[in-house]
Write an enzyme that holds these catalytic residues in place. Structure first.
Site, short mmCIF file in Angstrom:
data_model
loop_
_atom_site.label_atom_id
_atom_site.label_comp_id
_atom_site.label_asym_id
_atom_site.label_seq_id
_atom_site.Cartn_x
_atom_site.Cartn_y
_atom_site.Cartn_z
N GLU A 32 29.22 86.18 17.91
CA GLU A 32 30.49 86.35 17.58
C GLU A 32 31.07 87.71 17.93
O GLU A 32 30.30 88.64 17.56
CB GLU A 32 30.68 86.21 16.10
CG GLU A 32 30.97 84.93 15.38
CD GLU A 32 31.41 84.50 13.99
OE1 GLU A 32 32.04 85.39 13.66
OE2 GLU A 32 31.06 83.78 13.46
N GLU A 54 26.11 83.97 9.19
CA GLU A 54 26.24 85.32 8.40
C GLU A 54 25.76 84.70 6.84
O GLU A 54 26.67 85.18 5.84
CB GLU A 54 27.70 85.72 8.36
CG GLU A 54 28.14 86.24 9.82
CD GLU A 54 29.58 86.60 9.88
OE1 GLU A 54 29.98 87.28 10.88
OE2 GLU A 54 30.26 86.63 8.81
#
Length: 458
Positions: free
Chosen positions: A360, A164
């Site tokens: 995720e 991320e």
């Protein structure tokens, strides 16, 4: 039963700084989190910092056994840069021994390690030089990646460079949730650019070393939905998509920046400083596979009074509170499984149907001890429903040809969540931080084991 493809990866995800603990022992140098907690402990929920987290450094063998008990076939975590190379140059043999033992333990239990290089944990020695604002960080990261590949490449065959990356850009340089907690759009863009060039440096090192396996990156692809089809709302959506999704996705998969992003940055005096050869390097270092983190969508509308040049993203688009949304009240995030299907089909249709996996997905809930039954098991039916609904959307996309090869839930054992500490819990296993980090299974762990063993959902 809705069957998933043979060989589908079922697992969980975590990171070194959120699980390992042992933050300042056995040669590990401080990160920005260690130093920020030292300077401002009051910012951290209940004063819980990164020192111990979930104690995986000491208890990894126990966790790996629990993974086998759950039938996991894969697990993603990260290496601590500050542990492996405490000063950026000197190899820490204690770190090498720890990670090699950890990875071998996983492999012996039939769990493939998928290893990420950077999960928001900037070494303090580099932060003092400017962190990702400094071009020097690109070469430093490349060297770190090279060392990691050399030390663990015989054990790890799926690598990712960043988790991320948009998050340490936003949280560190726009929204004050990560160190250095400044608010500066221009600096944020430069941090993002150097992060991307550091990624290309790592990919170059991986391929130059002719290491076995594949290399990718993990992006949180947050689908953007507009309030309406009005031209001004669509324009707001397109700007949000360019900044939040295409900014990293296009370069790593397609090898170039999207034209609309370049134009947007130019119009707002936000273009980063670049170097000769950067464009060519981007084109030559596209990834082998993509990790996708998904939790919630982004809903936007036009701003009432656009500001040019923009000082913040909120000058370009405004958040829209969809009245029909279902919400996770503990995290404040919308629950919208349908977006996972939209992500999957976008990757298929617009991004070469690149191999990808859900790296995720999960649901954080506070005070889960309320749901403990007489056997000590947390009855987290809300988490089971969340995962079931997302897997149904994912299955539909796989059936329609999206090249998804796995699903990892965040996370295996409850972990430390930055400034939020242990406020919200995400794990298949509860961690009692007051009682020697004792692990206790939640109902979702038994449910997920059945899903994995059947390679299917009902």
């Amino acid at each position: 039963m809705k069957k998933f493809p043979d060989g589908f990866l079922w697992g969980a995800a975590a990171s070194a700084p959120q699980t390992e603990g042992a933050a300042l022992i056995d040669g590990k140098a401080p990160t920005t989190w260690d130093k920020w907690f030292e300077m401002n402990p009051e910012k951290f929920d209940k004063g819980v910092g990164p020192k111990d987290t979930s104690n995986v450094y000491q208890q990894y063998a126990e966790d790996v056994q629990l993974m086998e008990d759950m039938s996991l076939n894969s697990y993603r975590t990260s290496i601590s840069w500050a542990r492996l190379l405490p000063d950026g140059k000197t190899l820490n043999q204690q770190a090498v021994d720890f990670y090699r033992n950890y990875f071998v333990s996983l492999i012996e239990k039939g769990v493939e390690p998928i290893i990420n290089l950077f999960h928001f944990d900037m070494p303090w020695w580099l932060m003092e030089k400017g962190g990702w604002e400094s071009r020097e960080s690109v070469e430093n990261f490349g060297y770190y990646a090279k060392v990691a590949f050399e030390q663990f490449g015989d054990l790890v065959h799926r690598w990712t460079t960043f988790n991320e990356p948009i998050v340490h850009v936003e949280c560190g340089y726009l929204f004050e949730f990560h160190y250095p907690a400044v608010v500066d759009f221009k600096r944020a863009v430069q941090v993002g650019y150097h992060t991307l060039m550091a990624h290309t440096q790592a990919v170059e090192e991986f391929r130059r070393g002719k290491h076995t396996g594949e290399i990718g990156i993990i992006l949180n692809l947050t689908p953007v939905y507009s309030k309406s089809d009005a031209p001004e709302d669509i324009k707001a959506k397109d700007m949000a998509d360019a900044l939040n999704v295409k900014s990293f996705l296009d370069p790593v998969v397609l090898g170039h920046f999207p034209t609309e992003l370049v134009q947007l940055l130019k119009e707002n005096n936000l273009l980063p400083a670049t170097e000769t050869g950067d464009k060519e390097k981007l084109a030559q270092t596209t990834i082998d596979f993509l990790g996708v983190n998904y939790y919630q969508p982004k809903r936007v509308q036009a701003v009432n009074q656009p500001a040019v040049p923009a000082k913040m993203p909120s000058d370009l688009y405004a958040e829209y509170d969809w009245p029909e949304k279902k919400i996770n009240p503990y995290r404040g995030w919308e629950i919208y499984p349908e977006a996972l299907y939209d992500i999957a089909m976008r990757i298929k249709n617009d991004y070469k149907n690149i191999p990808w996996y859900v790296s995720e997905n999960g649901m954080g809930v506070a005070e889960e001890e309320r749901f403990v039954d007489e056997d000590g098991v947390i009855q987290d039916d809300y988490r089971i429903e969340f995962v079931q609904d997302h897997l149904a959307e994912l299955h539909k996309a796989v059936e329609q040809g999206s090249h998804c090869f796995g699903y990892h839930m965040w996370t295996f054992v409850d972990c430390w969540s930055w400034l939020n500490g242990y406020r919200n819990r995400y794990g298949f296993y509860r961690v009692d931080i007051e009682n020697d980090f004792k692990r206790t299974p939640k109902k979702s762990s038994f449910w997920m084991r059945t899903v994995i063993e059947n390679n299917a959902i009902d």
